[in-house]
Design an enzyme around this catalytic site. Structure first.
Site, PDB file in Angstrom:
ATOM      1  N   GLN A  47       0.830  -1.205   0.000  1.00  0.00           N
ATOM      2  CA  GLN A  47       0.000   0.000   0.000  1.00  0.00           C
ATOM      3  C   GLN A  47       0.864   1.254   0.000  1.00  0.00           C
ATOM      4  OE1 GLN A  47      -1.957   1.668   3.728  1.00  0.00           O
ATOM      5  NE2 GLN A  47      -3.716   0.670   2.811  1.00  0.00           N
ATOM      6  N   SER A  88       1.057   6.411   2.935  1.00  0.00           N
ATOM      7  CA  SER A  88       1.741   7.352   3.834  1.00  0.00           C
ATOM      8  C   SER A  88       3.001   7.937   3.202  1.00  0.00           C
ATOM      9  CB  SER A  88       2.122   6.652   5.132  1.00  0.00           C
ATOM     10  OG  SER A  88       0.976   6.259   5.841  1.00  0.00           O
ATOM     11  N   GLU A 145     -10.043  -1.459   5.238  1.00  0.00           N
ATOM     12  CA  GLU A 145      -8.909  -1.816   6.099  1.00  0.00           C
ATOM     13  C   GLU A 145      -9.346  -1.846   7.551  1.00  0.00           C
ATOM     14  OE1 GLU A 145      -5.489   0.782   5.893  1.00  0.00           O
ATOM     15  OE2 GLU A 145      -4.229  -0.762   6.791  1.00  0.00           O
ATOM     16  N   GLU A 196      -5.459   7.909  17.445  1.00  0.00           N
ATOM     17  CA  GLU A 196      -5.973   9.278  17.513  1.00  0.00           C
ATOM     18  C   GLU A 196      -6.925   9.551  16.328  1.00  0.00           C
ATOM     19  OE1 GLU A 196      -2.732   8.415  17.951  1.00  0.00           O
ATOM     20  OE2 GLU A 196      -2.835   8.683  20.121  1.00  0.00           O
TER      21      GLU A 196
END
Lengths: 379, 394
Positions: A129, A132, A244, A362
Site C-alpha cells: 500500500q 503514507s 482496512e 488518535e
C-alpha cells in the site's frame, strides 16, 4: 443484526476446517504477526496463500467472476474463524485482498479486475500500500507524490513510507497527486519492477524490517493503471481505508482470544498465576463481538460506520494491554526472551505498531467523534 | 516554580547541573551505539568515574562523598535522561552492594572494597535472583555450607545486572536445611574464583548494554571474612535485611525511570511542536495536548513520591512503604510515558533510527528489576492494611 452463519457458510466452514487440519504445516501454527526473519516469514505466508488459493478457499465472498465463490460475507467470517482456531498465519496478500480488491471491484475497470485479482489471489503478485508519506501520515490529504501527465499515462516522483513488505511486493496501490488537475488525488497501480522504484527497509523496534521506504524517481504509470477517475482518488482511498478498518484487520482482531488462551496456558506451564488476565479476557470478548458486528453489518449491505474504528481501537489497545499484563506476570522471563518467550517478546514490541498503522488511535477517535456528531478539531 | 516539596540545596543543584551536562553532552549522543552493540559502555563509565559519581554514597572516611539516597536519585535521573545503560553503571555502585557493606560489613570489608568503589576501580553486582526465586526472593536455594575454617557456596543465580563487567558480587544464600525466610544471608565473592563457571549472558529487550548474567557456583570456597550477613538456621534477620537493602536500589531504579520518561516527554514535546499535519503543528490539537499533560503529570507525581521516599533514608535505607509507592509510580509512568511518546511520534517512534523505541524497550525492564510492579503493589497493600499475606502456597 444476524451474527449467525448461513447454511452455505456453515458447509464452507466445515469443509475448510477439515482441509486446514490436514494441510497446515505444524510449524506454521501460532506464529505471531511480524515474527522472525522477514524473508522466511513472507515466504511462509505467501506459500500459505498459494495453498489456500489452490484449494479454492480464498475470498469466498467475492463474486465468482473475480475468483471467489459468490458466497456472503458470513463465509469470510467463517474463513477467519477457521484460520484463527487453527492458529494459521494470515495469507500474504491479506492487505491487497481485503483493502484494495474491494476498491478495485467498486471503481476499477473490467480489464483491471481481470489483470490483477487472479494473480493477487494466487499470490503470484504480492501487493503493498503506497499511501503514507514523510509529511502525510495522519494527514493523508497532504500527500505530495506527484504524477505528471506523460502521453496517456504519468511520470511519478515522490516518497512513500511505512510501506509494509514493499521489499517483497510486485504491485503497489499508490496514491498520487496529478499536476494540473484541481485537487488531483488519484489512485494508480504501480509496478514495483519499473525503473526508478527504490525500496529501502526500515529497521524497527522488533529488529525486523517489514516497513519500508519507497522512493519514486520518474517512474512510469500506464493510463490503464489509473483506478477510477483522475482526481477522484480520495473517494477510492476512503473506500479502501474503510475496508482496512473493518475487514482488513479482522483476523488479527479475532486472533486476540486465541492468543489469550495460549498465553494463559504458557503462564500455567511456567507456574505463574494467570488471574491478572481476567481484564484481558473481558477485553478480548469485546473485541471479538465488535468485529463480528462489523462483518455482520457489511453482510447486510450496510456500512459499519463508527463500529470499524471502535473495533480498531479496542483491538490494538487491547492487544498492547494484554501483552503488557503478560510482562507484569512473567517479568524477566519475557523481557530476556528466554525459554520459549522470544515470540511473545516480539509480539509485545510489534504491538506498538498496531496503534499506528491502519490509522492511528488518535485518527480512529476522530472518526468516532465525527460519527457522534462532535465538532471537528480541524478548524 | 520551586516549592518546599521540590527545593534543592545549592550543593544539590550543582550536582544536578554536573550530571545533566555530562548526560546531555557525553552520554546521550552515544546511547544508541551502546544499545546496538550490546556492550558495557566502558568509556561512559570511565567518564562518570572521573567525575566522582561512583563515590557519591561511599562514606567520607573511605574516600567517598558521603551523600545519601536523595542525591543518588538526583544524579541517576539526569544520567538516565541521557543514557539508561550509563546510569545503570552508576546505580549498582551508589545504591547496590557497597551500601550494604557500608551499613553492615566488617571494618575489613569496608577497607577492602569501599575506597575502590569510590575511585571506580571495582564494580559491584548483586546476585539475588535464581531460576525459581524471582518475585519469591526467599525461595532462593544457593547454599552456604560450613567447610573447614570457612564455607562452600553452591547454587545458580540469574538476571545479574552488569555481571559480565563486575569485579565483585554480593551473593545472597542460605544456611543448609533451611527454607523460605529462614536462614538467609549474604557473602562477597570476587569474579573468576575457583568453582565459579564462566558467566553466561542472556539477550534482552531493553538495557541491552548492561548484560544480564547467569552465574553457577560449585563448591566455591568462601572465607569467614567474606561473609557479610551470616545465614543462620532459625533466624529471619537475613530475610528482613534482604527486603530493606533493596530500597536504595529501588529508589535508584525509580529515579532512572523518571529520567527515562522525562527524555521521552522532552523528545515528544519537541516533535509535536515541529510536526505539521492538517496545516498546523500537531501540538495545537487537543488529543496530543491531553497526552502531554498526562505524561508530565505522571512524571512529576512519580518524582515527588520518589523524593519523599529518598528523604526517608534512615541509616542508608529508605522506608519500605514510601519506596514501594515511588518505584511503582515511576515504573508505570515510564511505560506509559514512553509508549504515549512513541505513539505521538507515529512511525518515527517505531523505527530504530530514532531513540524513542529504545526508551520503550528500556522502560519495561525497569518495572521488573528490583521488584516487579505486582510485588510492589503487594508490599504497598501490606503496609497500608497492616495485613501481610504470604503469597507462598501453604
Amino acid at each position: 443484526m444476524d451474527l449467525s452463519l448461513s447454511g452455505a457458510a456453515l458447509d464452507y466452514r466445515d469443509e475448510l476446517r477439515d482441509w486446514v487440519a490436514a494441510t497446515l504445516p505444524v510449524g506454521w501454527r501460532d506464529v505471531p504477526v511480524g515474527i522472525g526473519d522477514d524473508a522466511a516469514y513472507v515466504a511462509m505466508r505467501r506459500d500459505w496463500g498459494t495453498m489456500l488459493h489452490e484449494g479454492g478457499w480464498l475470498a469466498p465472498h467475492w463474486p465468482a467472476a473475480c475468483g471467489g465463490r459468490g458466497l456472503g460475507v458470513d463465509a469470510q467470517l467463517a474463513f477467519l474463524d477457521v484460520l484463527v482456531a487453527a492458529g494459521a498465519p494470515e495469507p500474504m496478500n491479506t492487505n491487497g485482498m481485503s483493502i484494495f480488491a474491494p476498491a478495485l471491484m467498486a471503481f476499477g475497470t473490467d480489464d483491471q479486475r481481470a489483470r490483477y485479482l487472479g494473480p493477487m489471489l494466487a499470490h503470484d503478485d504480492i501487493w503493498c500500500q503506497g499511501f503514507s508519506e514523510p509529511g502525510a501520515g495522519s494527514d493523508l490529504g497532504g500527500l505530495t507524490t506527484r504524477a505528471i501527465p506523460d502521453g496517456d499515462g504519468f511520470v511519478v516522483s515522490g516518497q512513500k513510507v511505512w510501506t509494509s513488505y514493499a521489499l517483497f511486493a510486485q504491485r503497489c496501490y499508490l496514491m498520487v497527486r496529478v499536476t494540473g488537475v484541481p485537487d488531483g488525488v488519484t489512485m494508480v497501480v504501480l509496478h514495483m519492477d519499473r525503473p526508478g522504484v527504490t525500496v529501502r527497509p526500515l529497521r524497527n523496534l522488533t529488529g525486523s524490517s517489514e516497513f519500508c521506504e519507497v522512493f519514486l524517481d520518474d517512474v512510469t504509470v500506464d493510463a490503464d493503471d489509473i483506478v477510477g477517475e483522475i482526481g477522484d482518488g480520495w473517494r477510492v482511498a476512503t473506500y479502501a481505508l474503510a475496508r482496512e478498518r473493518s475487514t482488513g484487520l479482522a483476523q488479527r482482531a479475532l486472533q486476540l482470544s486465541r492468543e489469550l488462551e495460549l498465553m494463559n496456558a504458557r503462564l500455567h506451564a511456567g507456574g505463574h498465576d494467570g488471574a491478572a488476565l481476567v481484564g484481558a479476557f473481558v477485553r478480548s470478548r469485546a473485541v471479538d463481538s465488535t468485529v463480528r458486528r462489523v462483518l455482520a453489518t457489511i453482510a447486510e449491505g450496510a456500512e459499519p460506520g463508527m463500529l470499524a474504528p471502535v473495533a480498531k481501537v479496542l483491538w490494538s489497545e487491547g492487544h498492547q494491554a494484554q501483552l503488557a499484563t503478560l510482562v507484569e506476570i512473567a517479568g524477566p522471563e519475557v523481557t530476556a526472551a528466554g525459554d520459549g518467550w522470544a515470540d511473545w517478546l516480539r509480539a509485545l514490541l510489534f504491538s506498538r505498531a498496531e496503534t499506528i498503522y491502519g490509522g492511528t488511535s488518535e485518527i480512529q477517535r476522530n472518526l468516532i467523534a465525527k460519527s457522534l456528531g462532535l465538532p471537528s478539531d480541524r478548524g | 516554580m520551586t516549592t518546599p516539596l521540590d527545593q534543592l540545596t545549592d550543593a544539590q543543584t550543582e550536582l544536578v547541573a554536573l550530571a545533566r551536562r555530562i548526560a546531555q553532552e557525553e552520554l546521550r549522543p552515544r546511547a544508541a551505539e551502546w544499545d546496538r552493540r550490546a556492550e558495557f559502555p566502558e568509556e561512559q563509565f570511565q567518564l562518570l568515574r572521573k567525575a566522582g559519581l561512583t563515590a557519591l554514597t561511599v562514606p567520607v572516611e573511605y574516600g567517598g562523598r558521603g551523600l545519601g539516597t536523595f542525591e543518588a536519585c538526583l544524579v541517576l535521573e539526569e544520567l538516565a535522561a541521557g543514557c539508561l545503560a550509563s546510569a545503570m553503571t552508576i546505580q549498582m555502585q551508589v545504591n547496590g552492594p557497597p551500601r550494604v557493606i557500608a551499613r553492615i560489613g566488617t571494618d575489613q570489608q569496608r577497607e577492602e572494597y569501599l575506597p575502590r568503589v569510590a575511585d571506580g576501580s571495582v564494580c559491584f553486582s548483586i546476585a539475588m535472583t535464581e531460576p525459581q526465586a524471582g518475585s519469591d526472593g526467599t525461595a532462593l536455594q544457593t547454599t552456604l555450607s560450613p567447610h573447614g575454617d570457612g564455607f562452600l557456596l553452591n547454587g545458580e543465580k540469574c538476571h545479574i545486572t552488569g555481571a559480565l563487567r563486575s569485579d565483585a558480587f554480593l551473593v545472597f544464600c542460605r544456611a543448609p536445611d533451611t527454607t523460605g525466610p529462614d536462614g538467609i544471608g549474604a557473602v562477597l565473592i570476587d569474579r573468576d574464583v575457583e568453582g565459579m563457571a564462566p558467566i553466561e549472558t542472556e539477550e534482552k529487550m531493553g538495557g541491552r548494554a548492561i548484560a544480564e548474567g547467569i552465574m553457577r557456583f560449585t563448591d566455591v570456597p568462601v572465607r569467614a571474612d567474606q561473609v557479610v550477613l551470616m545465614p543462620r538456621k532459625g533466624s529471619r534477620d537475613g530475610a528482613r535485611f534482604l527486603v530493606r537493602q533493596f530500597n536504595p536500589e529501588r529508589c535508584g531504579n525509580a529515579a532512572m525511570a523518571v529520567g527515562l520518561a522525562r527524555a521521552a516527554l522532552e523528545d515528544a514535546v519537541a516533535y509535536v511542536k515541529e510536526r505539521q499535519q492538517f496545516g498546523r503543528a500537531i501540538v495545537e490539537f487537543q488529543g496530543p495536548q491531553w497526552k502531554i499533560a498526562d505524561m508530565a503529570t505522571a512524571i512529576d507525581g512519580a518524582r515527588l513520591l520518589l523524593w519523599r521516599a529518598a528523604r526517608t533514608d534512615v541509616e542508608g535505607f529508605p522506608g519500605i512503604r514510601e519506596t514501594a509507592m515511588a518505584k511503582l509510580a515511576a515504573n508505570e509512568a515510564a511505560v506509559m510515558v514512553t509508549s504515549e511518546a512513541l505513539q505521538l511520534l507515529g512511525h518515527k517512534g517505531y523505527l530504530t533510527r530514532y531513540p524513542m523505541e529504545r526508551y520503550v524497550r528500556d522502560a519495561f525492564g525497569l518495572g521488573i528489576g528490583g521488584g516487579t510492579t505486582g510485588i510492589l503493589r503487594n508490599m504497598v497493600a501490606g503496609e497500608v492494611t497492616g495485613v501481610r499475606v504470604s503469597q507462598r502456597r501453604s
